[in-house]
Write an enzyme that holds these catalytic residues in place. Structure first.
Site, mmCIF file in Angstrom:
data_model
loop_
_atom_site.group_PDB
_atom_site.id
_atom_site.type_symbol
_atom_site.label_atom_id
_atom_site.label_comp_id
_atom_site.label_asym_id
_atom_site.label_seq_id
_atom_site.Cartn_x
_atom_site.Cartn_y
_atom_site.Cartn_z
ATOM 1 N N ASP A 477 -2.075 -5.307 2.911
ATOM 2 C CA ASP A 477 -1.199 -5.770 1.835
ATOM 3 C C ASP A 477 0.139 -5.048 1.985
ATOM 4 O OD1 ASP A 477 -0.424 -6.866 -0.718
ATOM 5 O OD2 ASP A 477 -0.747 -4.849 -1.524
ATOM 6 N N ASP A 676 -4.186 -2.145 -2.507
ATOM 7 C CA ASP A 676 -4.170 -1.187 -3.617
ATOM 8 C C ASP A 676 -4.220 -1.840 -4.991
ATOM 9 O OD1 ASP A 676 -1.560 -2.288 -3.668
ATOM 10 O OD2 ASP A 676 -0.785 -0.474 -4.613
ATOM 11 N N ASP A 680 -6.019 -7.530 -4.680
ATOM 12 C CA ASP A 680 -6.624 -7.283 -3.368
ATOM 13 C C ASP A 680 -8.149 -7.142 -3.452
ATOM 14 O OD1 ASP A 680 -4.120 -7.132 -1.997
ATOM 15 O OD2 ASP A 680 -3.852 -5.121 -2.803
#
Length: 785
Positions: A477, A676, A680
């Site tokens: 990410d 995080d 996600d």
């Protein structure tokens, strides 16, 4: 007893402890632990449970409305430690069988190993009480053992006593060794028989017991033996073998317990980080020192130079440099100012701070790290299943070989054939050590998890350590993972008829309900301009692409291009401005009111200083790097080009990240996902290995198998290296244990006698058996370096 039998008071509604689905007692997938049966919806859930029963039993216990008696299946992990510095209830468990748990010291009913505290207590004596006891038994009886061995080997040459008198002397000297020094071994042997769990103590108890009883009968009633048993005018007795086996086994236990105590050093060092007191600032301005356990959420605490931060919280006054290396592994102190987060147990270097406590007790980062390390240390690696299956049959096979050895020597061996048969059968029993086989993987896991924690890498379980080395693809990410996760407001552009401040005020008012870092940057910018924010009457998160809500009767939508397209709102008015900002690496959000676009807001998030180095290292190790972000594709490609990432996906929803993971897995890739945020979590859970940033959300960390405390991607390479070293170490231990037994048992049975005339003494067998376990543990401890 039939496994479907349950207590009459038990509800018919059963829950799979792994996935939470409702199951029935008719399920063919079940596992019995102690007196409780767990049922599963599928074989996959059953295998997950078998891999780490402690984790799922704890999870089930947390939701239980009543607390039952403390047995190995029903203790809530919150009882183990409700703070990082206080061990309120000591739970004892077996290193080889983590499902065994009780609230008092004892021995494992499966393997007989000494139970040890789930979490070490800093207030307890430095030396294990069992270690002290075994050392006392060993040293007090060692002189007796030496005398008996000396008499047995040289008595006939020294002629100190008549041979029959010498036999009685050997007997009397052996009695305290057998009935005091070696008594714990016979108790464990008897328990293994009662529990139908044959283990190393079964072999030691039967072996030493057989040698002692034979020698005792030979001393008290020599007439019952035929002449073939006579040697030098007496029945050949083997008190020296019994004594040597007991003394050497005691020595082996002392070495093993000493080595095992070192595996808890990592947790002890973590527990020792927490300060004992905190300095509370009262409402009237007075300050007082209070015990850490008396700190509550919302308390104001002063942290003076040279003191440790007591709990997790936020700075409300002052600034200072904080050394976080003890938890994150990052050697450079971090500057903290008003509004910054601070972590409990970190060291305040030079300035004075006032902080407001936000997390106390078991909620602090330190407490969670301690619990994660402890949980990982007690979990089973997939590789251990093979060792467990082998060890389950191993003892019975050894007993069978011992019986065949006795009869083989008795029938076909030279005179005194039955004496040879007895001694070689005892040697077979003693040299076989299932303990070394069982310790091969748990010791490596315990040391590795401690080593990882000291470097800011937390593994959820042993399976994560074993599987991390296999990954070949890493999906990352952007926000908070590649970047700082602390975006700063860049600029706002408004359509004609709207002021820029009004666009910013409306966007910030709506974003007050969002947890996303980009939203936080917008809210902060509005407050810095002293804009009056309004609380929305409704709020809805757009699953990673934006947010929607109602404000003063108007419908507001704030998000990326994907959200606008979903709502049928054209963004053509800002297309050039948006692309220019994205090309510079900014994240662009559009604001619409009642279905009409009124403005654009750009937020920039700087790339972490450690990210380029981390990606370079990961790419050089052969990993395929993929970036997937909810930001626009232009922004994503801009960041990707700066970091050398060729495969970039932009404007992806959480469901798209999940599908990307599945797509790569279908291609045969072994995928790790690093993220995080809440968005996600689905992908983290689906990936073969989920890697969460410790600076992110709790949801992300709960979905991942690995957590990087500092949120530094360089931790992935550290974790992979540790995974490789641990698996190598485990394989070494298993190979040593297998080879040791494969070679030792035939030698003890006398396979070389026809060719060399050489036999393995039970004393040598006992020494080899004791050293085998110590060698396995010693090899595992190398991982600390």
């Amino acid at each position: 007893m039939d496994h479907h039998h349950e207590d009459k008071n038990t509800s018919n509604r059963l829950i799979d402890p792994v996935c939470g689905m409702a199951v029935t007692q008719a399920s063919k997938f079940y596992e019995k632990i102690d007196s409780k049966t767990f049922y599963f919806c599928s074989e996959k859930c059953k295998l997950k449970f078998e891999n780490d029963p402690l984790f799922y039993i704890n999870e089930e216990g947390k939701s239980s409305p009543t607390k039952k008696s403390m047995n190995r299946a029903e203790v809530d992990s919150n009882e183990i430690t409700n703070s990082a510095h206080v061990n309120t209830s000591t739970i004892y468990t077996c290193p080889m069988h983590p499902e065994i748990r009780q609230n008092q010291p004892g021995n494992c009913p499966i393997c007989g190993m000494t139970l040890e505290p789930l979490l070490p207590n800093l207030d307890e004596a430095d030396e294990n009480p069992e270690l002290k006891d075994f050392k006392r038994r060993f040293w007090y009886t060692l002189p007796l053992t030496v005398i008996v061995i000396t008499l047995a080997m040289f008595g006939h040459k020294l002629n100190w006593f008549e041979i029959k008198v010498q036999t009685w002397i050997e007997l009397f000297l052996t009695l305290p060794i057998v009935f005091w020094a070696g008594w714990p071994f016979f108790v464990r042997c008897w328990q293994s028989i009662l529990n139908r769990s044959p283990n190393m103590w079964t072999l030691i108890g039967i072996g030493t017991g057989a040698a002692f009883i034979y020698s005792l009968v030979g001393t008290l009633a020599p007439q019952v033996f035929p002449d073939s048993f006579l040697s030098m005018g007496r029945v050949a007795v083997y008190f020296e073998a019994t004594d040597a086996i007991i003394s050497l086994t005691l020595l082996g236990q002392v070495l093993e317990l000493k080595a095992r105590s070192q595996t808890s050093a990592a947790i002890k060092s973590l527990l020792g980080l927490a300060p004992k007191t905190a300095r509370k600032v009262n409402d009237d301005g007075r300050e007082e020192d209070i015990p850490l356990s008396h700190v509550h959420v919302g308390d104001l605490l002063r942290v003076r130079p040279g003191e440790k931060v007591p709990v997790d919280g936020i700075v409300t006054e002052g600034s200072s440099s904080i050394d976080e290396s003890m938890l994150t592994g990052e050697p450079v102190p971090v500057t903290k100012r008003v509004g910054d987060q601070v972590i409990g147990a970190t060291m305040n270097m030079n300035g004075s701070l006032v902080m407001r406590s936000e997390k106390v007790g078991s909620s602090t980062v330190l407490s969670q790290i301690v619990q994660m390390v402890s949980q990982a240390q007690r979990s089973k690696a997939p590789m251990q299943r093979m060792a467990d299956q082998v060890a389950g049959w191993f003892v019975m096979v050894v007993i069978g070989i011992s019986i065949l050895t006795f009869w083989g020597w008795g029938i076909f061996g030279p005179e005194p054939s039955w004496v040879y048969g007895l001694i070689n059968a005892v040697a077979v029993l003693i040299i076989a050590c299932p303990c070394a086989l069982g310790l091969a993987t748990p010791m490596s896991i315990m040391v590795a998890t401690g080593r990882g924690a000291s470097n800011g890498v937390l593994f959820r379980d042993a399976a994560a350590i074993e599987n991390l080395r296999k990954i070949d693809t890493l999906i990352i990410d952007k926000t908070g993972t590649l970047t700082e996760g602390k975006p700063s407001f860049d600029k706002v552009i408004a359509v004609s008829g709207y002021e820029e401040n009004e666009v910013l005020r409306l966007a910030a008012s709506l974003d007050q309900g969002s947890e996303h870092p980009l939203a936080d940057a917008i809210v902060r910018a509005a407050r810095e301009r002293d804009l009056a924010l309004t609380k929305p009457t409704s709020f809805e998160s757009g699953s990673g692409i934006g947010v929607k809500g109602e404000l003063n009767g108007h419908q507001l939508s704030l998000g990326n291009t994907a959200l606008m397209e979903q709502l049928g709102i054209s963004v053509d008015a800002f297309i050039n401005d948006a692309e220019k900002l994205r090309a510079e690496g900014a994240s662009v959000m559009h604001l619409a009111v009642d279905g009409k676009l009124i403005g654009l807001i750009a937020v920039s998030d700087p790339i972490k200083a450690s990210t380029p180095e981390a990606l370079y290292s990961l790419k050089n190790s052969g990993l395929r790097i993929v970036m997937a972000t909810g930001d626009g594709l232009t922004t994503a490609k801009s960041v990707g080009s700066r970091l050398g990432i060729d495969e970039v996906y932009g404007e992806v929803k959480p469901a798209d990240k999940l599908e990307l993971v599945k797509k790569l897995q279908k291609e045969g890739r072994i995928v790790a996902m690093a993220g995080d945020g809440i968005n996600d979590a689905p992908a983290l859970a689906q990936a073969d290995i989920g890697i969460a940033m410790g600076t992110g959300t709790d949801v992300a960390m709960n979905s991942a198998q690995v957590t990087l405390v500092k949120g530094d991607l360089r931790g992935i390479e550290i974790a992979r290296s540790l995974s490789e070293a641990t698996i190598k170490n485990m394989k070494q231990n298993l190979m040593f244990a297998f080879l040791y037994n494969a070679l030792g048992i035939p030698l003890a049975a006398g396979i070389l006698y026809p060719f060399t005339g050489w036999l393995l003494s039970p004393m040598i067998a006992a020494l080899a058996m004791s050293l085998s376990s110590a060698s396995v543990i010693g090899n595992a401890l190398r991982l600390r370096k």
